[in-house]
Design an enzyme around this catalytic site. Structure first.
Site, short mmCIF file in Angstrom:
data_model
loop_
_atom_site.label_atom_id
_atom_site.label_comp_id
_atom_site.label_asym_id
_atom_site.label_seq_id
_atom_site.Cartn_x
_atom_site.Cartn_y
_atom_site.Cartn_z
N ARG A 122 0.79 -1.24 0.00
CA ARG A 122 0.00 0.00 0.00
C ARG A 122 0.82 1.28 0.00
O ARG A 122 0.35 2.33 0.45
CB ARG A 122 -0.98 0.01 1.18
CG ARG A 122 -1.96 -1.16 1.14
CD ARG A 122 -3.21 -0.92 1.93
NE ARG A 122 -4.07 -2.08 1.86
CZ ARG A 122 -4.13 -3.03 2.80
NH1 ARG A 122 -3.40 -2.91 3.87
NH2 ARG A 122 -4.93 -4.05 2.64
N LYS A 144 3.78 11.30 -11.85
CA LYS A 144 3.14 10.35 -12.76
C LYS A 144 4.00 9.10 -12.90
O LYS A 144 5.21 9.18 -13.05
CB LYS A 144 3.02 10.97 -14.16
CG LYS A 144 1.80 11.79 -14.40
CD LYS A 144 1.72 12.10 -15.89
CE LYS A 144 0.59 13.06 -16.20
NZ LYS A 144 0.54 13.39 -17.63
N GLU A 186 12.38 16.47 -25.70
CA GLU A 186 11.34 16.78 -24.71
C GLU A 186 11.45 18.25 -24.28
O GLU A 186 10.44 18.93 -24.10
CB GLU A 186 11.50 15.85 -23.50
CG GLU A 186 10.37 15.90 -22.48
CD GLU A 186 9.14 15.09 -22.89
OE1 GLU A 186 9.29 13.97 -23.38
OE2 GLU A 186 8.02 15.61 -22.71
N LYS A 228 7.56 23.32 -15.21
CA LYS A 228 6.97 22.05 -14.81
C LYS A 228 6.46 22.09 -13.36
O LYS A 228 5.34 21.67 -13.07
CB LYS A 228 8.01 20.93 -14.97
CG LYS A 228 7.56 19.55 -14.53
CD LYS A 228 6.90 18.77 -15.63
CE LYS A 228 6.32 17.46 -15.15
NZ LYS A 228 6.66 16.32 -15.98
N GLU A 238 -3.74 16.37 -13.36
CA GLU A 238 -4.14 16.64 -14.74
C GLU A 238 -5.65 16.63 -14.90
O GLU A 238 -6.20 15.90 -15.72
CB GLU A 238 -3.47 15.62 -15.69
CG GLU A 238 -3.45 16.10 -17.13
CD GLU A 238 -2.44 15.33 -18.00
OE1 GLU A 238 -1.36 15.00 -17.53
OE2 GLU A 238 -2.78 15.10 -19.17
N ARG A 242 -6.85 23.50 -18.75
CA ARG A 242 -5.60 24.10 -19.22
C ARG A 242 -4.56 24.02 -18.10
O ARG A 242 -4.15 25.04 -17.57
CB ARG A 242 -5.82 25.55 -19.65
CG ARG A 242 -6.78 25.67 -20.85
CD ARG A 242 -6.95 27.13 -21.27
NE ARG A 242 -5.68 27.72 -21.65
CZ ARG A 242 -5.07 27.50 -22.83
NH1 ARG A 242 -5.64 26.75 -23.72
NH2 ARG A 242 -3.92 28.05 -23.09
N ASN A 248 1.62 18.36 -22.89
CA ASN A 248 1.53 17.30 -23.89
C ASN A 248 1.58 17.83 -25.32
O ASN A 248 1.25 17.11 -26.26
CB ASN A 248 0.25 16.48 -23.68
CG ASN A 248 0.34 15.65 -22.42
OD1 ASN A 248 1.43 15.28 -21.99
ND2 ASN A 248 -0.81 15.36 -21.82
N HIS A 251 2.83 15.64 -28.17
CA HIS A 251 2.78 14.25 -27.70
C HIS A 251 1.76 13.39 -28.43
O HIS A 251 1.86 12.17 -28.39
CB HIS A 251 2.51 14.21 -26.19
CG HIS A 251 3.75 14.42 -25.36
ND1 HIS A 251 4.48 15.59 -25.42
CD2 HIS A 251 4.41 13.60 -24.49
CE1 HIS A 251 5.52 15.49 -24.59
NE2 HIS A 251 5.51 14.30 -24.02
N HIS A 255 3.52 10.21 -29.43
CA HIS A 255 3.15 8.89 -28.92
C HIS A 255 2.88 7.91 -30.07
O HIS A 255 3.27 6.75 -30.01
CB HIS A 255 1.89 8.98 -28.05
CG HIS A 255 2.22 9.18 -26.60
ND1 HIS A 255 1.25 9.36 -25.64
CD2 HIS A 255 3.40 9.21 -25.95
CE1 HIS A 255 1.83 9.51 -24.47
NE2 HIS A 255 3.12 9.43 -24.63
N HIS A 267 11.29 8.05 -26.72
CA HIS A 267 10.23 9.00 -26.40
C HIS A 267 10.57 10.44 -26.80
O HIS A 267 9.82 11.09 -27.51
CB HIS A 267 9.91 8.92 -24.90
CG HIS A 267 8.85 9.87 -24.47
ND1 HIS A 267 7.52 9.70 -24.80
CD2 HIS A 267 8.91 11.03 -23.77
CE1 HIS A 267 6.81 10.70 -24.30
NE2 HIS A 267 7.63 11.52 -23.67
#
Lengths: 358, 358
Positions: A122, A144, A186, A228, A238, A242, A248, A251, A255, A267
């Protein structure tokens, strides 16, 4: 030690430390942030022996009990199976609930480590110790994590904010050239997400960047992290129209290319192409002058990039993006971004044709 | 509709609704709590057709788009593989990131559903709709989820607090006798965690409870939830020395019995035995009079319980608990609980011998 940035969240704010030679202070910072006694260090074959040795030594000097777990490198490791194997190894070693996991590596280690930490007993305390340009300027911040599924990229995952992020720019000195370019790909989204003059900086300092000059890389990282950390602080999960999603830009096409290449194209490389293609769509819509897109293309050529798009047809990208419904974050003049879902197949074709002419 | 209780947390407080016939209001409450349009309802073969039909109808009446996913019943379903299969089914069906998952069932559905929701596309909105006595009085509140691993019970999991909990006591009317006893086993910890007179209530109303009398079950659930919601509000992630962990009275021996029986003995049944055995250890330490333990034993006999401990030797329990190091929450007079890790093999043997004489 003063952090470079702070991610301010409702429940768990945390600092981002950025500097040369910081790895030495890893144990000290873990003590300062009251990390549990038992620390699992996850790295991959790509993290670098010196970094792993340095991290373990720093932790032991501060009296932590450590367990070093390794895994192969590469996007294919981002799988539920790999996470399951790490769980098993940790259970076998008797890793208790009160423990920490440090992700020492690039984006893949951060993703796999974050998801492993968030689901073991957990949730363990999590620390990000990124060792690549891409992870230092971007993926280590924001909490993330995700692993891939045959039916989608990053679709299994969670949010787990780290206790802190430690980015030692000195670790970038031995980074392969391809990884520097992947990071740059990136980074090149940030001029369109609030810092237009970052494009000037990159053009002017491209030589220094490719030489892994410490102070140049650090200044570049600072500018990215400034944006960031602000966006994450405003929109942790997210959910805003906006918010974090603005990151992204590039992206959607990125992707698609990454997945269709079966991760042969990395990536950051795919995002590099994605920003150029999506930028060109903005140009065609009259939302942006063509100057920034040509400048990106010129950087692409100066770096002598020749990403191999063999076998990735326009038709397959069109199909993957299922245009007309997929969300695009399109750049605009003066850093104005638009979230749209009405990009037509023709527009997408034009963007991809521009890529073909690079 | 006014909730019976509120779990108050730093980031995500939520209400617990409790009443007869509440399932009808599921759609209405989902609207009220701004649950996303797309709702996955997870149930198992044990949830009951009527409950599933009722839940889906209520959601559709309120205009929600629903996807019903089923799974077999039983503790063996609490596995990473089952969660992976649900992820695949949801990806195939195109469940978006902005969606909700409702766990309609007992503890197993709650655990599997909670973990699935917390790891699908970085987290879905989660709603608990418990249909068994055990899950209504205990496991649906608190946000814990977990699946099992060959090396341990509940060791893979996370915390995901639901948006709300809806407990419809009417669903208990068709509950098999064994499930009522399983629920009672878990409930019998609450007299030792702050509500001593609940033992009187259960003794006095045992007949009504076994008849699934609605108002008796509801009053009993209220008393348990009152304690549970308070403890969770004070200690969301079980990090305090004397917080949520106090709810684990009886669980050290209970878990051992449950696991050693290969889940033949259900969780609540094993906890029932665990409270008696651990209570007896307290008696031998002079921390509690023997009266409450004899009263528990008497309830056990009145219910004509004969949990089959064949093949579960004292030695195997001793080994599993690895006594002398494992934490025990021992009950005491006046509801005083002690967290100890010095229970000796001899004490444990005495507790188990008392079980043998039931």
């Amino acid at each position: 030690m003063k952090p470079a940035f702070e991610v301010r969240l409702k429940a768990n704010s945390y600092p981002v430390y950025l500097g040369n030679g910081l790895l030495r202070s890893l144990g000290h910072l873990c003590r300062h942030h009251e990390v549990p006694e038992y620390v699992v260090v996850l790295s991959d074959t790509f993290s670098g022996r010196a970094a792993l040795k340095g991290a373990l030594a720093a932790l032991r000097r501060s009296g932590f009990r450590t367990l070093s777990l390794g895994m192969p490198a590469g996007e294919r490791q981002k799988s539920p199976e790999r996470v399951g194997q790490l769980h098993t190894a940790m259970l076998r070693a008797g890793v208790p609930r009160q423990a920490a996991l440090i992700a020492l590596g690039g984006g893949v280690v951060g993703d796999v480590g974050g998801f492993t930490a968030s689901t073991y007993r957990r949730g363990l305390t999590f620390v990000q110790c990124p060792t690549t340009l891409l992870s230092q300027v971007d993926s280590s911040v924001g909490g993330k994590n995700g692993v891939n599924h045959p039916l989608g990229k990053n679709v299994i995952g969670s949010y787990l904010q780290p206790k802190f992020v430690l980015s030692d720019v000195a670790l970038l000195q031995t980074l392969p050239r391809r990884e520097v370019i992947t990071g740059l790909g990136e980074i090149l989204k940030y001029p369109f997400v609030g810092d237009p003059s970052l494009l000037d900086f990159i053009e002017k300092n491209l030589g220094q960047i490719m030489k892994r000059d410490q102070s140049t890389l650090r200044r570049m990282a600072e500018r990215c992290l400034c944006i960031k950390t602000q966006l994450v602080s405003r929109d942790e999960k997210e959910q805003r129209a906006r918010g974090r999603n603005l990151l992204n830009v590039g992206h959607t096409v990125g992707h698609a290319i990454e997945t269709l290449s079966h991760y042969r194209i990395h990536h950051g490389e795919a995002v590099f192409l994605g920003i150029i293609a999506e930028g060109w769509i903005s140009v065609r819509r009259g939302w942006m002058t063509d100057e920034p897109v040509h400048r990106l293309a010129s950087i692409y050529r100066r770096l002598r990039c020749r990403f191999n798009l063999d076998g990735i047809s326009t038709a397959s990208i069109l199909k993957s993006v299922s245009s007309g419904r997929q969300k695009f974050i399109l750049p605009g003049d003066g850093g104005r971004l638009s979230v749209v879902n009405d990009v037509t197949p023709d527009e997408l074709r034009e963007g991809l044709r521009f890529l073909g002419g690079l």
